[in-house]
Design a protein around this motif. Structure first.
Motif, PDB file in Angstrom:
ATOM      1  N   ASN A  52       0.403  -0.724  -0.405  1.00  0.00           N
ATOM      2  CA  ASN A  52       0.265  -0.509  -0.564  1.00  0.00           C
ATOM      3  C   ASN A  52       0.789   1.445  -0.039  1.00  0.00           C
ATOM      4  O   ASN A  52       0.963   2.275  -0.551  1.00  0.00           O
ATOM      5  N   PRO A  56      -2.497  -4.552  -4.168  1.00  0.00           N
ATOM      6  CA  PRO A  56      -2.648  -3.456  -2.816  1.00  0.00           C
ATOM      7  C   PRO A  56      -4.270  -2.789  -2.631  1.00  0.00           C
ATOM      8  O   PRO A  56      -4.384  -2.288  -1.865  1.00  0.00           O
ATOM      9  N   THR A  78      -6.696  -2.980   0.954  1.00  0.00           N
ATOM     10  CA  THR A  78      -7.171  -1.598   1.562  1.00  0.00           C
ATOM     11  C   THR A  78      -8.425  -1.774   1.784  1.00  0.00           C
ATOM     12  O   THR A  78      -8.828  -1.400   2.428  1.00  0.00           O
TER      13      THR A  78
END
Length: 658
Positions: A472, A561, A565
């Motif tokens: 991230n 990523p 999230t």
């Protein structure tokens, strides 16, 4: 101060009572007199004359503390004394609305108040006073929080604020003249708190779920207790001194000894007569012209010819005060050995029992604006200190799991950006905003250092969690360019040299993590492409033929990523998805395969919320063999399950969903 007010205040102070050396005998109207002092302080002017008069009269040392020791069992008298003690020990900067007075007279008054606060702190090194307050606080905490009345809650809050006020008083190293490994006044106060049992009560409040309203006070007190400590050195403190500590102390002693010898030799050379120079007089320096075309004439001995300087008589240009580099005011010292030992044990107990819970509720209060303005500084400090202590003591990620997440990185970055914006808009408080930004930078640096420690862990789950966080950080543009932005925006007028040092070290750690992350996988950097029209169908067909087909691994590196999230934040994930149709002609096994295909199609079409919602719904319909995972999965395990479905080679007749 008018003469009438001066006389009234003097008469009020004399009406408290008298001390015979063993016991304090209070006056009949002692309680009303203390209330009068509180009223006087409430109506004090902008020069704080009444507060300065009380400080000069030493009423706290001579009257209030002896009254508290002898009459603490009288609830009404104890309450008014506690209110007056809290008022007298209020921070000086708070009295001036967090702005240092620029006018000379006001600055002198400010320094005078600081001196009085330092004398109060020295008087409150008494173990007996804190023992009485600890006993009072312990009795109230034994009452259930739902059964306490409002007055009891106010007493708890006032005691905590009094401890906070005493600990925040700045040290005066020039007056104390304390060296390292010696007990300063701050250390003596800490030792009194430890001996009275007040530290144990702080830990109890921090660990109790029913005392959440006092969490912010505890965090402030802990930060002030440990403000002079280095977490790395505190984690290494042991009952016996280490070899490195002994060598460091010996090196410091040798350096001090050599400096004394050099000073003594310089003093002897200064006062003893030196040999007369036979080369004194006037000389002509070749190839160096004077104002005229002739060579310059030199009127000093030849041994000083190297120090020839034409600028020594020139007046240096004075730099304006608002353009001077900012000076760092950080103070770190090694406390007495016994102080360091009990502080280390306090940090260990705080990490094991209170850190995650307290930091969760404090952050919740900050996000929901329940706390006071700028209380984020204490949160940032606690994050930096305890994560560094945990990393150097016995590294356990579970002890700091609350502050080790992508959301924490986002919160710290938001604070950095906010502080930088306030530096430009609120220039009167530039020093305060610079310090808060430095604290946020230290917290960000410690987050990166903890990621580095997680990569070196023997536990594969910890290493996988680190990879998810780094994916991230390195893929999102705002995270990736934060350090570069801070480096470009550095200004010596707004920031200190210690800030620059921490910033460079943070950039170094960030680049090392990025290098290690890139060595394990292929990084896909997204760029905007400009589409251009081409003439003819044949050229378009050729262009389509030359486009390479991307492998599932490359696609996963791009979308991984984003899926992480979504899993961590649970954003917009539907809960009303029905994966099984009872009216369909297809049986359970066929619909199970169809659901798997639909999940993969949604993932590759970047409809992550719908895919995860369908996955969780299918998990409830087909729980056997954990084909869709199980209900007790951690976010990391669910992330790996989504990855397996995304990478699987599934053939299905379904190409779209809905």
């Amino acid at each position: 101060m008018s003469s009438l007010l001066y006389a009234e205040l003097a008469a009020t102070c004399n009406a408290l009572g008298y001390f015979d050396g063993n016991k304090y005998y209070i006056d009949t109207h002692c309680q009303e007199t203390i209330k009068d002092l509180i009223r006087y302080l409430r109506r004090d002017d902008e020069n704080h004359e009444i507060r300065r008069y009380i400080g000069e009269s030493k009423i706290l040392q001579a009257d209030l503390l002896p009254i508290l020791k002898d009459y603490w069992e009288k609830a009404d008298l104890f309450d008014v004394i506690l209110r007056l003690l809290v008022n007298l020990t209020n921070p000086a900067l708070l009295l001036y609305r967090e702005e240092l007075p620029a006018e000379k007279t006001s600055r002198n008054y400010y320094l005078q108040i600081i001196t009085h606060l330092q004398s109060y702190k020295e008087a409150l090194c008494d173990h007996t006073v804190w023992a009485l307050l600890s006993k009072k606080l312990g009795h109230i905490l034994q009452i259930d929080s739902m059964e306490r009345d409002e007055d009891k809650g106010l007493v708890i809050e006032r005691i905590l604020i009094l401890v906070r006020n005493v600990l925040q008083v700045p040290a005066n190293p020039e007056a104390e003249k304390r060296t390292d490994n010696d007990a300063s006044i701050h250390d003596q106060v800490l030792w009194s708190l430890q001996q009275s049992g007040m530290i144990d009560l702080f830990l109890y409040i921090a660990c109790s779920e029913n005392e959440q309203q006092y969490y912010m006070h505890i965090l402030e007190i802990v930060s002030l207790m440990l403000r002079e400590q280095n977490p790395t050195e505190l984690a290494d403190a042991a009952i016996t001194r280490s070899v490195e500590e002994k060598e460091r102390d010996e090196a410091e002693l040798i350096a001090v000894r050599q400096e004394e010898i050099c000073q003594r030799q310089a003093k002897l050379k200064k006062f003893t007569g030196a040999r007369h120079s036979r080369f004194g007089g006037t000389y002509v320096l070749k190839d160096m012209k004077s104002i005229s075309d002739n060579d310059i004439i030199y009127h000093k001995p030849l041994n000083k010819v190297d120090s020839l300087d034409f600028d020594q008589d020139k007046a240096r240009q004075k730099r304006p005060k608002n353009r001077l580099p900012m000076k760092s005011e950080g103070l770190q010292r090694r406390s007495a050995f016994s102080i360091r030992l009990f502080l280390r044990e306090f940090c260990v107990e705080f990490l094991n029992g209170a850190y995650n819970t307290l930091m969760y509720h404090v952050k919740d209060g900050l996000v929901r604006a329940k706390a006071q303005a700028n209380d984020e500084s204490y949160y940032m400090w606690a994050m930096k200190f305890f994560m560094e202590f945990n990393r150097n003591y016995k590294f356990q990620v579970k002890l700091v799991s609350e502050t080790m997440s992508v959301q924490t990185f986002h919160y710290v970055q938001t604070q950095l950006e906010n502080c930088y914006d306030m530096l430009s808009s609120d220039k009167k408080k530039m020093l305060l905003w610079s310090r808060r930004m430095h604290l946020a930078l230290k917290a960000y640096k410690e987050l990166l250092m903890t990621l580095t420690a997680m990569d070196k862990s023997d536990n594969s789950a910890i290493r996988e969690s680190s990879k998810i966080i780094k994916s991230n950080i390195f893929y999102v543009v705002e995270y990736r360019e934060l350090i570069l932005t801070l480096l470009l925006n550095f200004d010596e007028i707004k920031f200190t040299k210690s800030y620059l040092k921490d910033l460079i070290e943070t950039a170094h750690v960030f680049l090392k993590l990025l290098e290690h992350f890139c060595s394990d996988r292929n990084i896909v950097v997204q760029k905007r492409t400009v589409s251009r029209r081409r003439k003819g169908r044949r050229s378009n067909a050729r262009a389509q033929e030359t486009v390479p087909v991307r492998s599932p691994e490359e696609l996963w590196d791009e979308v991984g990523p984003q899926i992480s999230t979504v899993l961590q934040n649970n954003w917009n994930i539907p809960t009303d998805v029905i994966p099984f149709d009872a009216a369909s002609d297809r049986n359970m096994d066929e619909q199970k395969v169809d659901a798997m295909c639909k999940i993969q199609t949604l993932l590759r079409n970047q409809q992550f919320e719908e895919a995860i919602g369908l996955l969780r719904a299918a998990r409830e319909v087909w729980p056997e063999n954990d084909c869709f995972g199980n209900a007790n999965m951690t976010p990391e395990e669910e992330f790996m399950a989504v990855r397996d479905i995304f990478m699987a080679n599934i053939q299905s007749e379904y190409k779209e969903y809905y």
